[in-house]
Design a protein around this motif. Structure first.
Motif, short mmCIF file in Angstrom:
data_model
loop_
_atom_site.label_atom_id
_atom_site.label_comp_id
_atom_site.label_asym_id
_atom_site.label_seq_id
_atom_site.Cartn_x
_atom_site.Cartn_y
_atom_site.Cartn_z
N PHE A 69 0.82 -1.22 0.00
CA PHE A 69 0.00 0.00 0.00
C PHE A 69 0.85 1.26 0.00
O PHE A 69 1.97 1.27 0.49
N GLU A 70 0.29 2.34 -0.54
CA GLU A 70 1.01 3.61 -0.56
C GLU A 70 0.67 4.48 0.64
O GLU A 70 1.44 5.33 1.05
N LEU A 115 -3.81 10.02 8.10
CA LEU A 115 -3.51 9.31 6.86
C LEU A 115 -2.05 9.60 6.55
O LEU A 115 -1.67 10.76 6.40
N ALA A 116 -1.24 8.56 6.50
CA ALA A 116 0.19 8.75 6.33
C ALA A 116 0.67 8.05 5.07
O ALA A 116 0.07 7.09 4.59
N THR A 117 1.76 8.57 4.52
CA THR A 117 2.39 7.94 3.36
C THR A 117 3.33 6.84 3.84
O THR A 117 4.16 7.07 4.73
N LEU A 118 3.18 5.66 3.27
CA LEU A 118 4.04 4.55 3.67
C LEU A 118 5.39 4.68 2.98
O LEU A 118 5.47 4.75 1.75
N CYS A 147 -9.16 4.28 0.62
CA CYS A 147 -9.26 4.51 -0.83
C CYS A 147 -8.95 3.26 -1.61
O CYS A 147 -9.47 3.04 -2.71
N ALA A 148 -8.08 2.43 -1.06
CA ALA A 148 -7.69 1.20 -1.76
C ALA A 148 -8.85 0.23 -1.91
O ALA A 148 -8.78 -0.72 -2.65
N PHE A 149 -9.94 0.48 -1.17
CA PHE A 149 -11.08 -0.43 -1.20
C PHE A 149 -12.34 0.24 -1.71
O PHE A 149 -13.43 -0.17 -1.35
N SER A 150 -12.18 1.28 -2.49
CA SER A 150 -13.38 1.95 -2.99
C SER A 150 -14.24 0.97 -3.78
O SER A 150 -13.71 0.11 -4.47
N PRO A 151 -15.55 1.09 -3.65
CA PRO A 151 -16.45 0.16 -4.37
C PRO A 151 -16.28 0.33 -5.88
O PRO A 151 -15.96 1.40 -6.33
#
Lengths: 151, 151
Positions: A69-70, A115-118, A147-151
């Motif tokens: 993930f980002e 919300l942090a940047t990885l 956001c990575a799981f938006s429908p």
């Protein structure tokens, strides 16, 4: 100007009920460059300094796959916060507002979210940018950005 | 296919430490249309049904000013979740992943977070769209969306 309970004009505290409805376990500690409150940024910046989320056992065994993930959502415990304020004036600027209309650390359940940047993983530590909390803050959760799981 | 601990192949549980590092107080309950897990959407939709955040006293006294915001962050307690999984396979699809690489409700501190659209206030209740949790879920925090405070 504060009164003997540490309240500014117009602020309201309550006789808070016992915080015993559920219990938290600290899963690690957050290392940041900020050792006193005055130095903390008001809000984390995605181009801010790298901070370390140091997971403690057994929870360091739950990181597999995070590196895909980002951005990650970080939840932490604001352990120095009073929990009884209903109305507050964060900077004594104008009228006090309800606690739930503020992102102030002073709240009935003092949980901070960011919300942090990885940046990467390093053993049992997760490196991120975008935090604003004190060095040593207890970590309570870590999840991929929604956001990575938006429908 | 699950074993007698309710684990799917490749899932790993831990002997979780006592959850006594900090205590939470439930500030209210969330009323949603979903009364069993199978009916819950996997993620809330901003055009989903209106849900009610019912604040209980004294915390209903901390809402002043919230109506100025369009979006609120909602934190809630996933009170039916096991807390001991390190690796899990949410839908038995492919390889298990670390708990922190998933937004699964099963986590050491089962706190759900959602960004919801504020519909309005109604006495001590806050009406929002965008949730995905069960009816009756305990509410633990409510804050303006962080976008309103961008540097």
């Amino acid at each position: 100007m504060v009164d003997r309970d540490g309240l500014r004009p117009g602020e309201v505290a309550t006789a808070a009920p016992a915080a015993s409805d559920a219990g938290l376990v600290f899963i690690g500690r957050i290392r940041t460059p900020w050792t006193d409150r005055a130095a903390c940024p008001r809000q984390g910046r995605r181009d801010g300094p790298v901070c370390r989320l140091e997971l403690c056992p057994p929870w360091d065994g739950a990181l597999a796959g995070l590196d895909a993930f980002e951005a990650v959502e970080v939840l932490y415990w604001l352990d120095r916060s009073r929990r009884d304020l209903l109305l507050q004036s964060p900077r004594a600027e104008g009228a006090p507002r309800g606690t739930f209309a503020l992102r102030s650390p002073l709240r009935p359940n003092p949980i901070g979210t960011a919300l942090a940047t990885l940046v990467g993983l390093e053993g049992s530590a997760v490196l991120v940018r975008g935090l604003d909390c004190l060095d040593g803050t207890p970590l309570i959760d870590l999840k991929p950005d929604r956001c990575a799981f938006s429908p």
